[in-house]
Design a protein around this motif. Structure first.
Motif, PDB file in Angstrom:
ATOM      1  N   ASN A  24       0.773  -1.113  -0.532  1.00 20.21           N
ATOM      2  CA  ASN A  24       0.342  -0.186  -0.085  1.00 20.21           C
ATOM      3  C   ASN A  24       0.948   1.229  -0.139  1.00 20.21           C
ATOM      4  OD1 ASN A  24       0.761  -0.621   2.597  1.00 20.21           O
ATOM      5  ND2 ASN A  24      -0.549   0.461   3.501  1.00 20.21           N
ATOM      6  N   LEU A  25       2.054   0.960   0.775  1.00 19.82           N
ATOM      7  CA  LEU A  25       2.967   2.035   0.059  1.00 19.82           C
ATOM      8  C   LEU A  25       3.611   2.688  -1.120  1.00 19.82           C
ATOM      9  CD1 LEU A  25       4.951   1.161   3.864  1.00 19.82           C
ATOM     10  CD2 LEU A  25       3.190   3.033   4.007  1.00 19.82           C
ATOM     11  N   HIS A  26       3.707   1.304  -1.706  1.00 16.24           N
ATOM     12  CA  HIS A  26       4.340   1.523  -3.098  1.00 16.24           C
ATOM     13  C   HIS A  26       3.949   2.756  -4.139  1.00 16.24           C
ATOM     14  CE1 HIS A  26       5.807   0.495  -6.973  1.00 16.24           C
ATOM     15  NE2 HIS A  26       6.769  -0.005  -6.409  1.00 16.24           N
ATOM     16  N   PRO A  27       4.627   3.830  -5.159  1.00 16.22           N
ATOM     17  CA  PRO A  27       4.163   5.060  -5.336  1.00 16.22           C
ATOM     18  C   PRO A  27       2.712   4.333  -6.752  1.00 16.22           C
ATOM     19  CG  PRO A  27       6.598   5.108  -5.002  1.00 16.22           C
ATOM     20  CD  PRO A  27       6.008   3.648  -4.528  1.00 16.22           C
ATOM     21  N   PHE A  28       3.359   3.168  -6.582  1.00 14.79           N
ATOM     22  CA  PHE A  28       2.395   2.952  -8.270  1.00 14.79           C
ATOM     23  C   PHE A  28       0.651   3.335  -7.569  1.00 14.79           C
ATOM     24  CE2 PHE A  28      -0.533   0.043 -11.015  1.00 14.79           C
ATOM     25  CZ  PHE A  28      -0.389   0.986 -11.699  1.00 14.79           C
ATOM     26  N   HIS A  29       0.280   2.463  -6.226  1.00 11.12           N
ATOM     27  CA  HIS A  29      -0.569   2.383  -5.230  1.00 11.12           C
ATOM     28  C   HIS A  29      -1.325   4.103  -5.536  1.00 11.12           C
ATOM     29  CE1 HIS A  29      -1.463  -2.259  -4.381  1.00 11.12           C
ATOM     30  NE2 HIS A  29      -1.748  -1.772  -5.619  1.00 11.12           N
ATOM     31  N   ARG A  30      -0.033   4.207  -5.002  1.00  8.00           N
ATOM     32  CA  ARG A  30      -0.627   5.903  -4.384  1.00  8.00           C
ATOM     33  C   ARG A  30      -1.254   6.729  -5.643  1.00  8.00           C
ATOM     34  NH1 ARG A  30      -0.503   6.624   1.231  1.00  8.00           N
ATOM     35  NH2 ARG A  30       1.449   5.979   2.079  1.00  8.00           N
ATOM     36  N   LEU A  31      -0.951   6.535  -7.014  1.00 13.79           N
ATOM     37  CA  LEU A  31      -1.160   7.035  -8.192  1.00 13.79           C
ATOM     38  C   LEU A  31      -2.270   6.466  -8.539  1.00 13.79           C
ATOM     39  CD1 LEU A  31       1.960   7.152  -9.734  1.00 13.79           C
ATOM     40  CD2 LEU A  31       0.486   9.191  -9.195  1.00 13.79           C
ATOM     41  N   ASP A 215       8.114  -8.695   0.033  1.00 11.40           N
ATOM     42  CA  ASP A 215       9.321  -7.927  -0.863  1.00 11.40           C
ATOM     43  C   ASP A 215       8.490  -8.394  -2.675  1.00 11.40           C
ATOM     44  OD1 ASP A 215      10.793  -7.336   0.674  1.00 11.40           O
ATOM     45  OD2 ASP A 215      12.187  -8.429   0.836  1.00 11.40           O
ATOM     46  N   LEU A 216       7.643  -9.943  -2.981  1.00  9.02           N
ATOM     47  CA  LEU A 216       7.465 -10.206  -4.507  1.00  9.02           C
ATOM     48  C   LEU A 216       5.959  -9.020  -4.444  1.00  9.02           C
ATOM     49  CD1 LEU A 216       4.620 -11.956  -4.829  1.00  9.02           C
ATOM     50  CD2 LEU A 216       6.031 -13.530  -2.685  1.00  9.02           C
ATOM     51  N   LEU A 217       5.381  -8.826  -4.002  1.00  9.12           N
ATOM     52  CA  LEU A 217       3.794  -7.731  -3.857  1.00  9.12           C
ATOM     53  C   LEU A 217       4.711  -6.118  -4.645  1.00  9.12           C
ATOM     54  CD1 LEU A 217       1.682  -8.805  -1.315  1.00  9.12           C
ATOM     55  CD2 LEU A 217       1.541  -9.403  -3.428  1.00  9.12           C
ATOM     56  N   TRP A 218       5.843  -5.817  -4.177  1.00  9.95           N
ATOM     57  CA  TRP A 218       6.587  -4.894  -4.197  1.00  9.95           C
ATOM     58  C   TRP A 218       7.387  -4.832  -5.315  1.00  9.95           C
ATOM     59  CZ3 TRP A 218       5.842  -0.581  -0.949  1.00  9.95           C
ATOM     60  CH2 TRP A 218       6.999   0.551  -0.904  1.00  9.95           C
ATOM     61  N   ALA A 219       7.806  -5.750  -5.816  1.00 12.79           N
ATOM     62  CA  ALA A 219       8.429  -6.315  -6.901  1.00 12.79           C
ATOM     63  C   ALA A 219       6.956  -6.218  -8.204  1.00 12.79           C
ATOM     64  CB  ALA A 219       8.939  -8.019  -6.899  1.00 12.79           C
ATOM     65  N   GLN A 220       5.898  -6.333  -7.961  1.00  7.17           N
ATOM     66  CA  GLN A 220       4.997  -6.162  -9.073  1.00  7.17           C
ATOM     67  C   GLN A 220       4.076  -5.162  -9.121  1.00  7.17           C
ATOM     68  OE1 GLN A 220       1.633  -9.572  -8.841  1.00  7.17           O
ATOM     69  NE2 GLN A 220       3.037  -9.978  -6.582  1.00  7.17           N
ATOM     70  N   LEU A 221       4.797  -4.071  -8.572  1.00  5.38           N
ATOM     71  CA  LEU A 221       4.125  -2.732  -8.754  1.00  5.38           C
ATOM     72  C   LEU A 221       5.559  -1.903  -8.927  1.00  5.38           C
ATOM     73  CD1 LEU A 221       1.910  -2.271  -5.650  1.00  5.38           C
ATOM     74  CD2 LEU A 221       1.568  -2.785  -7.581  1.00  5.38           C
ATOM     75  N   ASP A 222       6.869  -2.260  -8.624  1.00  2.67           N
ATOM     76  CA  ASP A 222       8.544  -1.761  -9.397  1.00  2.67           C
ATOM     77  C   ASP A 222       8.191  -2.170 -10.975  1.00  2.67           C
ATOM     78  OD1 ASP A 222       9.130  -0.963  -6.965  1.00  2.67           O
ATOM     79  OD2 ASP A 222      10.389  -3.074  -7.052  1.00  2.67           O
ATOM     80  N   ALA A 223       7.372  -3.437 -11.414  1.00  3.00           N
ATOM     81  CA  ALA A 223       7.924  -3.726 -12.468  1.00  3.00           C
ATOM     82  C   ALA A 223       6.373  -2.801 -13.845  1.00  3.00           C
ATOM     83  CB  ALA A 223       7.127  -4.988 -12.933  1.00  3.00           C
TER      84      ALA A 223
END
Length: 241
Positions: A24-31, A215-223
């Motif tokens: 939920n903290l990932h920038p993609f989710h913020r957007l 980490d793997l949930l975060w990695a999906q959003l990084d991609a």
């Protein structure tokens, strides 16, 4: 030697991991939740997330085969029905296709995985392999990101309904059952790891399993962010809005 954590101390450390690492903290989710993505970017998120949703029952089936008691297998079998359905009502995978369909994506294209990001595939496959290959304790602990999912679901649904004119309540109906299913899943899994992690080494394995899942949930959003936000470079073969 590091002292054994009490069950409540173990839970507190698990929750601290979520507070630091949950996606939920990932920038993609913020957007996404703030209405700052275009329809094509939201389509890309839903398309890639389908692979995660569709892989959850496969992940759970590998664990189900390894559980040693009837009671444990019965509990975990319920998760399979939540995601695959029971033949009388749709499960989460079918409900996710309602979402992608509502966003204008063809079912055949979504389920073919033709437009999937490589980063999504690698991250999701790593989760399935983790649950298949690690101890039952670690596999169950990796599911505990569900401790944090009701908050992100509420934020996602309210934010998307408020800010996107191309979604409605029916499109986002996947999320409604998860508000009750996830806490039920957590109640069992959290009680299990607090009871069965009897050494400090086992407790550390539980904490590391949750870190891995975050980490793997975060990695999906990084991609997703790299391909569709900044620098906006979808790899060859991936979905192009």
């Amino acid at each position: 030697m590091t002292a054994l954590l009490s069950p409540d101390e173990l839970e507190a450390q698990l929750r601290a991991i979520g507070a630091e690492r949950y996606h939920n903290l990932h920038p993609f989710h913020r957007l996404l939740h703030g209405g700052q993505l275009g329809k094509g970017q939201v389509q890309a998120w839903a398309l890639n997330r389908y692979y995660y949703q569709a892989s959850i029952p496969a992940k759970d089936a590998t664990l189900l085969a390894r559980l040693p008691t009837t009671a444990l297998r019965r509990e975990w079998r319920r998760r399979l029905e939540d995601h695959d359905g029971d033949g009388s009502k749709p499960g989460g995978v079918e409900r996710w296709l309602v979402l992608t369909r509502g966003l204008g994506l063809d079912d055949g294209y979504v389920t073919s995985l033709a437009g999937l990001l490589p980063g999504t595939r690698f991250a999701v496959d790593a989760y399935v392999h983790f649950v298949r290959d690690r101890t039952v304790l670690e596999a169950i602990a990796s599911s505990l990101t569900e401790m944090f999912s009701p908050a992100i679901i509420s934020e996602r649904v309210s934010g998307m309904l408020r800010t996107y004119d191309f979604v409605d309540a029916a499109t986002l109906a996947y999320f409604t059952p998860r508000l009750t299913q996830a806490p039920q899943d957590v109640e069992f899994a959290l009680s299990y790891v607090k009871r069965e992690a009897r050494t400090r080494e086992e407790q550390e394995s539980v904490l590391n399993a949750l870190r891995f899942k975050c980490d793997l949930l975060w990695a999906q959003l990084d991609a997703l962010h790299h391909a569709y936000v900044s620098p906006g470079l979808p790899p060859p073969g991936a979905f192009v809005p």
